[in-house]
Design a protein around this motif. Structure first.
Motif, PDB file in Angstrom:
ATOM      1  N   ARG A  44      -8.412  -6.611  -1.849  1.00 37.83           N
ATOM      2  CA  ARG A  44      -9.435  -6.090  -2.756  1.00 37.83           C
ATOM      3  C   ARG A  44      -8.922  -4.901  -3.565  1.00 37.83           C
ATOM      4  NH1 ARG A  44     -14.575  -7.984  -0.939  1.00 37.83           N
ATOM      5  NH2 ARG A  44     -14.465  -8.917   1.140  1.00 37.83           N
ATOM      6  N   VAL A  45      -9.478  -4.743  -4.762  1.00 35.56           N
ATOM      7  CA  VAL A  45      -9.263  -3.531  -5.548  1.00 35.56           C
ATOM      8  C   VAL A  45     -10.325  -2.524  -5.119  1.00 35.56           C
ATOM      9  CG1 VAL A  45      -9.368  -2.512  -7.852  1.00 35.56           C
ATOM     10  CG2 VAL A  45      -8.234  -4.716  -7.505  1.00 35.56           C
ATOM     11  N   MET A  46      -9.893  -1.359  -4.688  1.00 40.49           N
ATOM     12  CA  MET A  46     -10.809  -0.386  -4.094  1.00 40.49           C
ATOM     13  C   MET A  46     -11.350   0.576  -5.158  1.00 40.49           C
ATOM     14  SD  MET A  46     -10.732  -1.695  -1.197  1.00 40.49           S
ATOM     15  CE  MET A  46     -11.682  -0.562  -0.195  1.00 40.49           C
ATOM     16  N   ALA A  47     -12.236   0.038  -6.000  1.00 34.04           N
ATOM     17  CA  ALA A  47     -12.920   0.841  -7.013  1.00 34.04           C
ATOM     18  C   ALA A  47     -14.408   0.530  -6.926  1.00 34.04           C
ATOM     19  CB  ALA A  47     -12.384   0.531  -8.404  1.00 34.04           C
ATOM     20  N   PRO A  53       1.196   6.714  -4.357  1.00 37.68           N
ATOM     21  CA  PRO A  53      -0.247   6.515  -4.519  1.00 37.68           C
ATOM     22  C   PRO A  53      -0.700   5.156  -4.013  1.00 37.68           C
ATOM     23  CG  PRO A  53       0.861   6.121  -6.595  1.00 37.68           C
ATOM     24  CD  PRO A  53       1.924   6.593  -5.634  1.00 37.68           C
ATOM     25  N   HIS A  54      -1.924   5.110  -3.514  1.00 33.54           N
ATOM     26  CA  HIS A  54      -2.528   3.817  -3.189  1.00 33.54           C
ATOM     27  C   HIS A  54      -2.892   3.084  -4.470  1.00 33.54           C
ATOM     28  CE1 HIS A  54      -6.061   1.268  -1.785  1.00 33.54           C
ATOM     29  NE2 HIS A  54      -5.021   0.767  -1.174  1.00 33.54           N
ATOM     30  N   ALA A  55      -3.390   3.831  -5.462  1.00 30.76           N
ATOM     31  CA  ALA A  55      -3.706   3.288  -6.793  1.00 30.76           C
ATOM     32  C   ALA A  55      -4.605   2.061  -6.708  1.00 30.76           C
ATOM     33  CB  ALA A  55      -2.426   2.993  -7.573  1.00 30.76           C
ATOM     34  N   ARG A  56      -5.597   2.133  -5.826  1.00 23.91           N
ATOM     35  CA  ARG A  56      -6.669   1.136  -5.685  1.00 23.91           C
ATOM     36  C   ARG A  56      -6.218  -0.173  -5.063  1.00 23.91           C
ATOM     37  NH1 ARG A  56     -11.317   4.251  -7.277  1.00 23.91           N
ATOM     38  NH2 ARG A  56     -10.309   6.004  -8.311  1.00 23.91           N
ATOM     39  N   GLY A  57      -4.947  -0.288  -4.664  1.00 24.62           N
ATOM     40  CA  GLY A  57      -4.473  -1.540  -4.090  1.00 24.62           C
ATOM     41  C   GLY A  57      -3.621  -2.293  -5.087  1.00 24.62           C
ATOM     42  N   ASN A  63       0.832  -1.195   0.000  1.00 28.95           N
ATOM     43  CA  ASN A  63       0.000   0.000   0.000  1.00 28.95           C
ATOM     44  C   ASN A  63       0.870   1.250   0.000  1.00 28.95           C
ATOM     45  OD1 ASN A  63       0.634   0.775   2.831  1.00 28.95           O
ATOM     46  ND2 ASN A  63      -0.544  -1.053   3.361  1.00 28.95           N
ATOM     47  N   HIS A  64       0.227   2.397  -0.021  1.00 31.94           N
ATOM     48  CA  HIS A  64       0.918   3.679  -0.101  1.00 31.94           C
ATOM     49  C   HIS A  64       1.722   3.995   1.151  1.00 31.94           C
ATOM     50  CE1 HIS A  64      -3.025   4.021   1.652  1.00 31.94           C
ATOM     51  NE2 HIS A  64      -2.786   5.226   2.115  1.00 31.94           N
ATOM     52  N   ARG A  65       1.248   3.553   2.297  1.00 31.77           N
ATOM     53  CA  ARG A  65       1.958   3.834   3.547  1.00 31.77           C
ATOM     54  C   ARG A  65       3.275   3.054   3.604  1.00 31.77           C
ATOM     55  NH1 ARG A  65      -1.627   6.219   7.394  1.00 31.77           N
ATOM     56  NH2 ARG A  65      -0.174   5.623   9.044  1.00 31.77           N
ATOM     57  N   LEU A  66       3.210   1.774   3.251  1.00 30.27           N
ATOM     58  CA  LEU A  66       4.433   0.970   3.232  1.00 30.27           C
ATOM     59  C   LEU A  66       5.402   1.465   2.165  1.00 30.27           C
ATOM     60  CD1 LEU A  66       2.954  -2.623   3.671  1.00 30.27           C
ATOM     61  CD2 LEU A  66       4.302  -1.337   5.343  1.00 30.27           C
ATOM     62  N   ALA A  67       4.868   1.877   1.016  1.00 35.23           N
ATOM     63  CA  ALA A  67       5.735   2.357  -0.062  1.00 35.23           C
ATOM     64  C   ALA A  67       6.523   3.584   0.375  1.00 35.23           C
ATOM     65  CB  ALA A  67       4.898   2.674  -1.297  1.00 35.23           C
ATOM     66  N   LEU A  68       5.873   4.482   1.110  1.00 37.58           N
ATOM     67  CA  LEU A  68       6.571   5.678   1.577  1.00 37.58           C
ATOM     68  C   LEU A  68       7.705   5.304   2.526  1.00 37.58           C
ATOM     69  CD1 LEU A  68       6.371   8.732   1.144  1.00 37.58           C
ATOM     70  CD2 LEU A  68       4.947   8.862   3.196  1.00 37.58           C
ATOM     71  N   ARG A  69       7.478   4.302   3.362  1.00 37.32           N
ATOM     72  CA  ARG A  69       8.550   3.815   4.232  1.00 37.32           C
ATOM     73  C   ARG A  69       9.682   3.198   3.417  1.00 37.32           C
ATOM     74  NH1 ARG A  69       6.722   1.352   9.709  1.00 37.32           N
ATOM     75  NH2 ARG A  69       8.497   0.030   9.228  1.00 37.32           N
ATOM     76  N   ARG A  70       9.302   2.340   2.449  1.00 37.82           N
ATOM     77  CA  ARG A  70      10.306   1.576   1.708  1.00 37.82           C
ATOM     78  C   ARG A  70      11.293   2.486   0.977  1.00 37.82           C
ATOM     79  NH1 ARG A  70       8.281  -2.015   4.490  1.00 37.82           N
ATOM     80  NH2 ARG A  70       6.991  -3.729   3.703  1.00 37.82           N
TER      81      ARG A  70
END
Length: 563
Positions: free
Chosen positions: A420-423, A113-117, A74-81
């Motif tokens: 899930r895809v969040m759309a 971005p979260h980009a829907r998962g 997700n976007h939160r983990l990506a920012l950490r990574r």
């Protein structure tokens, strides 16, 4: 009067102080945080991770790094990574997503971005990335010549796809253990004017190192600026090495976008991606690769070679090797042309010969925003519409509604990893569709002109109709409607598969499951019998949105299609 004037001045001062305090109170804090932008795809707020540097100065322009997360992330983990912050020992992704650890201050704006998962970075997710970028430019002073793109695994593949399909946005790419979507490799020539640094582990069991090495070799053969770091004994978690100690930021800092390169080499098969730098392809055949290689060989002198295209515009204004004070000399595919140019030179091919003439594509032709294929109907704002025009029984009404609901269910539970895809697109009956819906959205229409009043409304425009009695056939096709599309599904739904066969074997693997995912590899139309596995005819409409004669004949031979 003087007393009243002083009271008015005092009130104005109080209001000024209140609003000034409010403005300060609403300013964003430095460090990692979460923002959202409004998505017109499904009228939702979409989150993205954001990092602002300490002592952020709104009067200063900042470089921007966009970080794309991998599958199951997700976007939160990506920012950490991207800041080199992996999970603690025995810490799960769920636990790591709950907080941001401290990290070194960097003079960058960073967004993830979260980009829907987990759905890759095409279709709605691709739009989300660019919508986020637009939101960032509106909120913050971004240096548009220092915008960088990186990502890991699925996000590394997204880095290649986004970077190569629109190369003039980015200053540099850093894909980590990338898994690019199908069709990305043919865009490799587009990497001519920015550097690409690949990172990979030689023991990666998920993304084969051989595939990444092939990418590196291909870019080297194309004279692109490519670097490759391979980590011995490292598996799929090569991002821990690639992003360690914020090293990727140091690498990015060397590069700026070149807005006016001397040479532009560009390949595309879509009007959706028809421009790079000072070159725009004005006529091509969607689905067939078109290429152009344009370069200045001297001031006001260019050499251009093309394939698979019929018209091009060279926007020369601002280029250091262009002057409007004297003619431009162009050799295009061996044809010499001299022209007086103020800002742009339009060239088109007629009878196999190039000439200085702008090609104008009419509304009846395939063009930007009106080219297909089927998946484009669900790549933006769209609505699923079931029919009630024939006054169905309550049981039939429920069945039709359930069919549309199933098609619109992007958010299928795919297990604890992919989730899930969040759309969340809307589902309406034909009677509920409003003028604003017709004006703003693509329409996914179920039924026939006898059962769906919206299909009946456009019936004179549409090229194909399935006999309402043909219950063992399924017809699916996309067709333009002004600036939007209709996607017609008559008879069997497109996700009908042979019993126990699973998804059609002709499709490549994609992270997007269910009915939306099954549209991603289809062309403009498909007619099948009993199941989508049993295709009678499929293909693309011609440039004038007419069906090729051979396919039209096959459809007519079934006796169930009215052309």
């Amino acid at each position: 009067m003087l007393h009243d004037r002083r009271i008015g001045q005092l009130l104005a001062l109080v209001l000024l102080l209140v609003f000034a305090h409010g403005a300060v109170g609403q300013s964003l804090k430095p460090g990692p945080q979460i923002l959202t932008f409004f998505s017109d795809v499904d009228d939702t707020e979409q989150p993205y991770g954001l990092y602002l540097p300490e002592k952020f100065n709104p009067k200063k322009k900042y470089p921007l790094v966009i970080m794309l997360h991998g599958a199951g992330s997700n976007h939160r983990l990506a920012l950490r990574r991207v800041f080199g912050k992996s999970n603690l020992p025995d810490e799960t992704d769920v636990e790591a997503s709950r907080y941001f650890p401290a990290w070194k201050n960097l003079d960058y704006i960073v967004a993830a971005p979260h980009a829907r998962g987990t759905m890759g970075y095409q279709s709605i997710a691709e739009k989300d990335v660019y919508d986020m970028l637009a939101d960032l430019k509106q909120r913050f002073p971004i240096d548009e010549d220092r915008v960088y793109l990186t990502g890991l695994s699925m996000g590394g593949g997204g880095t290649l796809w986004l970077g190569l399909s629109r190369p003039d946005i980015w200053a540099a790419l850093a894909p980590v253990c990338p898994a690019p979507p199908e069709g990305t490799a043919e865009l490799a020539p587009n990497a001519l004017n920015f550097p690409v640094h690949f990172f990979h582990g030689d023991a990666d069991p998920v993304v084969a190192p051989a595939g990444v090495r092939e990418w590196v070799q291909r870019l080297q053969e194309l004279s692109a600026k490519v670097e490759y770091t391979e980590y011995p004994g490292v598996g799929h978690n090569s991002w821990e090495n690639a992003y360690k100690d914020e090293a990727v930021f140091s690498w990015f800092s060397q590069f700026r976008r070149n807005r006016f390169p001397e040479r532009v080499r560009f390949a595309t098969s879509r009007y959706k991606y028809n421009a790079a730098y000072w070159v725009r392809i004005d006529e091509l055949t969607p689905g067939i690769l078109a290429t152009i290689d344009a370069k200045f060989i001297a001031p006001n002198r260019l050499e251009v070679t093309t394939s698979g295209l019929g018209a091009v515009t060279l926007t020369l204004a601002g280029h250091p090797k262009f002057s409007a004070k004297r003619p431009v000399e162009v050799t295009i595919d061996g044809k010499n042309i001299s022209a007086t140019v103020t800002d742009a030179l339009a060239l088109s091919k007629s009878g196999g010969t190039w000439q200085t003439e702008k090609r104008v594509l009419t509304e009846q032709m395939k063009r930007p925003g009106s080219e297909g294929p089927i998946a484009e109907a669900i790549a933006g704002r769209h609505i699923y519409v079931y029919g009630t025009a024939d006054n169905p029984t309550p049981e039939e009404w429920q069945a039709r509604r359930a069919q549309a609901d199933h098609a619109a269910n992007w958010s299928v539970d795919r297990g604890p990893f992919l989730r899930r895809v969040m759309a969340f697109p809307r589902v309406l009956s034909d009677k509920e569709v409003r003028p604003s819906d017709l004006a703003s959205a693509h329409l996914i229409l179920f039924g026939t002109k006898e059962t769906n009043s919206i299909i009946a409304k456009f019936s004179e425009l549409l090229p194909l109709h399935l006999d309402a009695a043909a219950v063992d056939y399924g017809l699916l096709y996309i067709f333009p409607r002004g600036e939007h599309y209709v996607l017609i599904n008559s008879g069997l739904p497109w996700w009908t598969v042979a019993e126990r066969s699973g998804p059609p074997t002709r499709r490549s693997f994609r992270a997007l499951f269910g009915p939306p995912g099954m549209l991603m590899d289809l062309q403009d139309y498909v007619l099948f019998k009993d199941a989508i596995d049993n295709v009678i005819v499929e293909g693309r409409f011609e440039s004038n949105w007419r069906m090729p004669e051979a396919d039209a004949e096959k459809m007519q031979q079934t006796g169930v299609i009215n052309l």
